[in-house]
Design an enzyme around this catalytic site. Structure first.
Site, PDB file in Angstrom:
ATOM      1  N   CYS A 144     -51.619 -24.110  99.854  1.00 18.29           N
ATOM      2  CA  CYS A 144     -51.316 -23.386 100.562  1.00 18.29           C
ATOM      3  C   CYS A 144     -52.544 -22.417 101.117  1.00 18.29           C
ATOM      4  CB  CYS A 144     -50.297 -22.075  99.649  1.00 18.29           C
ATOM      5  SG  CYS A 144     -51.638 -21.994  98.833  1.00 18.29           S
ATOM      6  N   GLN A 149     -45.259 -26.895 104.231  1.00 21.19           N
ATOM      7  CA  GLN A 149     -46.584 -27.160 103.134  1.00 21.19           C
ATOM      8  C   GLN A 149     -45.192 -28.239 101.889  1.00 21.19           C
ATOM      9  OE1 GLN A 149     -48.007 -24.238 101.532  1.00 21.19           O
ATOM     10  NE2 GLN A 149     -48.384 -25.400  98.559  1.00 21.19           N
ATOM     11  N   HIS A 179     -50.023 -17.845  94.999  1.00 19.03           N
ATOM     12  CA  HIS A 179     -49.496 -18.534  96.679  1.00 19.03           C
ATOM     13  C   HIS A 179     -50.539 -17.881  97.579  1.00 19.03           C
ATOM     14  CE1 HIS A 179     -47.709 -20.714  99.847  1.00 19.03           C
ATOM     15  NE2 HIS A 179     -47.081 -19.033 100.071  1.00 19.03           N
ATOM     16  N   GLU A 204     -47.308 -17.723 106.294  1.00 16.39           N
ATOM     17  CA  GLU A 204     -47.234 -18.244 105.663  1.00 16.39           C
ATOM     18  C   GLU A 204     -46.765 -19.970 105.161  1.00 16.39           C
ATOM     19  OE1 GLU A 204     -44.847 -19.724 102.283  1.00 16.39           O
ATOM     20  OE2 GLU A 204     -43.273 -18.250 103.187  1.00 16.39           O
TER      21      GLU A 204
END
Length: 204
Positions: free
Chosen positions: A122, A115, A54, A71
């Site tokens: 990502c 997202q 990620h 993030e």
């Protein structure tokens, strides 16, 4: 599959972040090398030997002494550790910004989801954030023309059917933004869209 380091570097360069971009890193990111310069990086939650899991983005604004952590799922610190075994406190401690005279810095972290839960975009969302940082370093998270293109939803609703249309629209806006600003993305659009699609993780 998601985004490769080569793709992210090429897109970030197209977006004009080159003067500030330190590169792509795995979880062993050494932090920011200078406390006095604008800087940013894309960091994976896993080791490079795993192929990656990620992507997140870090950015440092020395004028406001603010470190930004973007993030795309907006996970809490506890959830980041639970899902990805990732902690950023040690990263900040070993960074050069921690050696500034008063050692007083502000951490601003994204807390909303932009997202979709099964999206593999990502890394591309991180590129979008870095474009905002390079152009509006005082307000890169929101209140700027780039990040205003997408809409955050509460992380607690990430898997709710109610917000999936919003999250899907975010990804469409992301692709449109990259089509306009990145020649590399335009040249590899079909391949990148396939590898980062909104339902990619569900279909694996």
């Amino acid at each position: 599959m998601g985004s490769s380091e080569q793709e992210l570097k090429a897109i970030v360069k197209d977006l004009g972040c080159g003067p500030y971009f330190l590169g792509t890193y795995d979880k062993r990111f050494p932090g920011f090398v200078s406390p006095h310069k604008l800087a940013c990086a894309i960091v994976n939650t896993a080791g490079r030997e795993t192929g990656g899991v990620h992507w997140m983005a870090f950015a440092w604004n020395p004028r406001s002494k603010t470190c930004y952590l973007f993030e795309p799922f907006g996970f809490s610190d506890q959830r980041l550790k639970q899902v990805y075994q990732f902690e950023y406190e040690s990263l900040l401690r070993r960074s050069a910004i921690a050696s500034s005279p008063d050692r007083c810095i502000t951490l601003e972290k994204s807390t909303q989801s932009v997202q979709g839960p099964n999206s593999a975009a990502c890394g591309l969302f991180c590129c979008m954030f870095l474009h905002a940082f390079a152009n509006w370093p005082q307000t890169p998270m929101d209140h700027n023309p780039t990040m205003n293109l997408i809409t955050g939803v509460p992380n607690s609703m990430l898997n709710s059917p109610q917000v999936q249309p919003t999250l899907r629209r975010n990804q469409e806006q992301l692709y449109s933004f990259l089509e306009r600003h990145s020649p590399y993305f335009r040249s590899h659009s079909a391949q990148i869209r396939s590898a980062t699609s909104f339902c990619h993780l569900k279909n694996m």
